[in-house]
Each structure stands twice: as C-alpha cells, then as structure tokens.
Design an enzyme around this catalytic site. Structure first.
Site, PDB file in Angstrom:
ATOM      1  N   GLY A  67      18.543 -42.141 -22.951  1.00 46.57           N
ATOM      2  CA  GLY A  67      18.789 -42.518 -21.568  1.00 46.57           C
ATOM      3  C   GLY A  67      18.000 -43.708 -21.082  1.00 46.57           C
ATOM      4  N   GLN A 126      13.675 -45.065   4.433  1.00 48.26           N
ATOM      5  CA  GLN A 126      12.353 -44.447   4.322  1.00 48.26           C
ATOM      6  C   GLN A 126      11.298 -45.533   4.553  1.00 48.26           C
ATOM      7  OE1 GLN A 126      11.761 -41.632   1.058  1.00 48.26           O
ATOM      8  NE2 GLN A 126      13.960 -41.670   0.641  1.00 48.26           N
ATOM      9  N   LYS A 221      22.954 -39.861  21.677  1.00 57.17           N
ATOM     10  CA  LYS A 221      23.181 -38.722  20.789  1.00 57.17           C
ATOM     11  C   LYS A 221      21.858 -38.099  20.392  1.00 57.17           C
ATOM     12  CE  LYS A 221      22.903 -41.072  16.324  1.00 57.17           C
ATOM     13  NZ  LYS A 221      23.581 -41.505  15.090  1.00 57.17           N
ATOM     14  N   ASP A 247      27.543 -50.435  13.144  1.00 56.47           N
ATOM     15  CA  ASP A 247      26.300 -49.904  12.593  1.00 56.47           C
ATOM     16  C   ASP A 247      25.968 -50.702  11.348  1.00 56.47           C
ATOM     17  OD1 ASP A 247      24.071 -48.288  12.448  1.00 56.47           O
ATOM     18  OD2 ASP A 247      25.201 -46.415  12.642  1.00 56.47           O
ATOM     19  N   ASP A 251      27.026 -43.640   6.158  1.00 56.74           N
ATOM     20  CA  ASP A 251      26.682 -42.775   5.037  1.00 56.74           C
ATOM     21  C   ASP A 251      27.660 -41.600   4.971  1.00 56.74           C
ATOM     22  OD1 ASP A 251      25.530 -41.337   3.021  1.00 56.74           O
ATOM     23  OD2 ASP A 251      23.513 -41.358   3.827  1.00 56.74           O
ATOM     24  N   THR A 252      27.362 -40.514   5.663  1.00 56.01           N
ATOM     25  CA  THR A 252      28.269 -39.360   5.635  1.00 56.01           C
ATOM     26  C   THR A 252      29.384 -39.477   6.662  1.00 56.01           C
ATOM     27  OG1 THR A 252      26.878 -38.130   7.192  1.00 56.01           O
ATOM     28  CG2 THR A 252      26.418 -37.850   4.843  1.00 56.01           C
ATOM     29  N   ALA A 253      29.349 -40.510   7.504  1.00 55.64           N
ATOM     30  CA  ALA A 253      30.385 -40.829   8.500  1.00 55.64           C
ATOM     31  C   ALA A 253      30.431 -39.853   9.665  1.00 55.64           C
ATOM     32  CB  ALA A 253      31.763 -40.939   7.848  1.00 55.64           C
ATOM     33  N   THR A 255      28.421 -39.705  12.270  1.00 58.21           N
ATOM     34  CA  THR A 255      28.151 -40.407  13.524  1.00 58.21           C
ATOM     35  C   THR A 255      29.390 -41.122  14.047  1.00 58.21           C
ATOM     36  OG1 THR A 255      25.788 -40.703  13.061  1.00 58.21           O
ATOM     37  CG2 THR A 255      26.804 -42.240  14.592  1.00 58.21           C
TER      38      THR A 255
END
Length: 340
Positions: A67, A126, A221, A247, A251-253, A255
């Site tokens: 790997g 981060q 929000k 934006d 990411d996860t949509a 928002t």
C-alpha cells in the site's frame, strides 16, 4: 518581423506586437515550466496544461503491494519551475501523501521551485481549537507541505482565510466568486437576492451580490449536532424573489437543502445554490435529487465521480483562472491583478 509590420503595430500572423512578444516570452519560459498531476484530479491538470500550451509532465504514481506510494518522475526537472496540481479531496489522506512524496521527489531531482496547486485544501475546516485537546489539522498540513519542499502554494476559496497565515511560504488565494458570478449573470435570472446560509458566510455572499447587482439576505441557523442544521429565521426580503444561496463548500448538502425548503416556504420564487467546492459526501446526492433546488452550480476543484454527475448539478471549470495564476507566478507578475 519586417519593417511594415513594426510600422503597422502588428507582429506574426497579424497579431499585435504586445501579443507577439507575450507568445515569444511564453515559448521561452515554457521550456522551464512544468505541470505535474497526482491522482486526485488529472482531468483538471490536463485542462490547465492545455490552457498553458504545455503537456502534463511524465510521472507515474503507483502502489507497492503493502500500500505504500511509489512515485516515478520520468523526465528531467533540473532547474524547472514545477507546479503540482493535486486537490486534497477524498481520499484525503491518500492524496496528501501523494502530494508530499511528489514534492520530495521533485526537490531531490533539483527542480528550481516547486509550487503546490491545491484547488481544494483538505482539513481546512479544522482551522482552530473548538474543544480541549483538539488538533489544528489545517496548520499541520501546512507544516508538512513546507517541510517536504514546497516553496509556494496556490489554492482556491479557503474555508477560513487565516489559513494563509499557517504557511511560512507565499500563498496565492484565488476566489471562485467571479466564475460563479459570470455564470449566474449569463443565465439572465430576474429579481435575484443572494442568501448567505449562515452568518459566517456573509462576506462571501455580499461579494457575489455586488458582482451580480443583487440584494442580500441571511439565514439564521443553528447546529444541534455535527452535519445537522436547522433554519431558525431569514433576515431580509426574499418574497417573490429568485434566490441564489452561496457557500464555499457543499458537503452533506443538509444546509442548502434545508435552506431551500425554508426559503420557498417563506415565499421565494425559485432557489439556486452555488459553491466552489463540491465535496458531496454521504447523503448529499440523494438530498439534492429529492430537494426543491432548481440547480446546484459548482466548480471542478474536486472531480465528480459518475454517480454524482446528475442533471441538477452544473460544473464550471477553474482551469483558465489557475492557468493565468500559474503564468503570472512563473513570470514573476502580480497575481492579484487578475481580480482588479
């Protein structure tokens, strides 16, 4: 070039003297300008190379049986100004290690300068300590990239602008707003209001609103849990308007999808969304498919896998912008002039 051409102010093939000179300069400099690509987004690297009139450098990135990453640079880079195109998107850690090993290989091969071109900067969210004993991973990535031998960084729409200060080398921070604004203007939408999905994105949304001549509204929000958002209030007039939410990252949509529903329930005529970086992880695609969004506009800083290429998502290319930035860096010209 003959006297008549000089007198007429034209150069080769009827080009202006300025353009002729520029092409001659680029022809000379391109001999020492090299573009290399990791496995993260080779298609974008090819687009950038085509824009610059060069070929992507000969390099092979493979894996040993255990790997570990193996990098082979199959052409001379001695004395060259090298640019490595490698967004650190999913798989983030694999792409970061590829980038670091490529930088090390090119440094040991006597490249004159190595610029890491990260259209998307992984770990950017981060960027500060939010709890006790938490790491600042965005700073760590900056440290190891510099230690590997990168001498300059080109990136786009950092999640937090202060990340530029994490580097002790020059950082060229390119905005995606002008690309998104041009596309929205060309769509010919009427009665537009730009909406920031949260208070932290107001500056970005105001910039887009000014570029397209629209008003501004803000979604208030809260986040009761990670990757979960709830719309509490909408500040501004959106009734009967065409809304464009903007934006830096989707990411996860959650928002934008929740925001679109809330805005339509409060009287918006239609809702579009745009972002520079289409991370689109987890349930994002299903959420967008089942949402009330008219269209999601993103750029190709992150490549979309086939399962993410749905009709509701429109992708714009950042290759010309990054290509122009590379030309200016290579020729020691001002990058900021691109945005005047």
């Amino acid at each position: 070039m003959d006297r008549e051409s000089v007198a007429a102010g034209t150069g080769v093939a009827g080009l202006s003297l300025v353009e002729t000179y520029r092409r001659c300069v680029m022809s000379f400099f391109n001999k020492k300008l090299k573009i290399f690509a990791g496995n993260a987004n080779p298609a974008l690297a090819e687009e950038i190379a085509d824009y610059l009139g060069v070929s992507v450098g000969a390099a092979k990135i493979s894996r040993f049986c255990d790997g570990e990453i193996q990098v082979d640079i199959d052409e001379s880079v001695r004395g060259a100004d090298v640019f490595i195109v490698q967004p650190t998107c999913e798989p983030v850690n694999e792409n970061i290690m590829e980038l670091l090993i490529m930088v090390d290989a090119l440094r040991r091969a006597s490249a004159r300068r190595i610029t890491a071109v990260l259209p998307y900067y992984g770990y950017a969210r981060q960027d500060r300590k939010v709890r006790a004993r938490a790491p600042i991973s965005a700073k760590l990535v900056a440290n190891v990239l510099t230690a590997a031998g990168a001498r300059r960084v080109v990136t786009m729409d950092l999640h937090a602008g202060q990340i530029q200060g994490f580097f002790d080398i020059p950082v060229d921070h390119l905005p995606g707003g002008p690309i998104l604004a041009e596309y929205i203007l060309n769509k010919g939408l009427q009665d537009i209001v730009v909406v920031s999905p949260d208070l932290g994105g107001v500056t970005r949304s105001r910039d887009l609103a000014e570029r397209i001549g629209a008003s501004l509204a803000i979604i208030d929000k809260r986040r009761p849990a990670p990757d979960v958002s709830e719309v509490m209030n909408v500040i501004g007039d959106i009734a009967g308007k065409t809304v464009v939410m903007t934006d830096d990252i989707i990411d996860t949509a959650g928002t934008i999808v929740n925001g679109a529903t809330a805005l339509l329930n409060r009287g918006a005529k239609a809702v579009y969304a745009c972002a520079t970086h289409a991370v689109l992880s987890g349930p994002a695609i299903d959420r967008i498919k089942n949402s009330r969004l008219e269209q999601l506009i993103v750029t190709n800083t992150i490549p979309l896998t086939p399962d993410k290429k749905i009709d509701r998502i429109h992708v714009l290319s950042v290759a010309p912008l990054i290509g122009e930035a590379i030309i200016r860096i290579h020729e020691d010209l001002s990058v900021s002039k691109l945005f005047d």
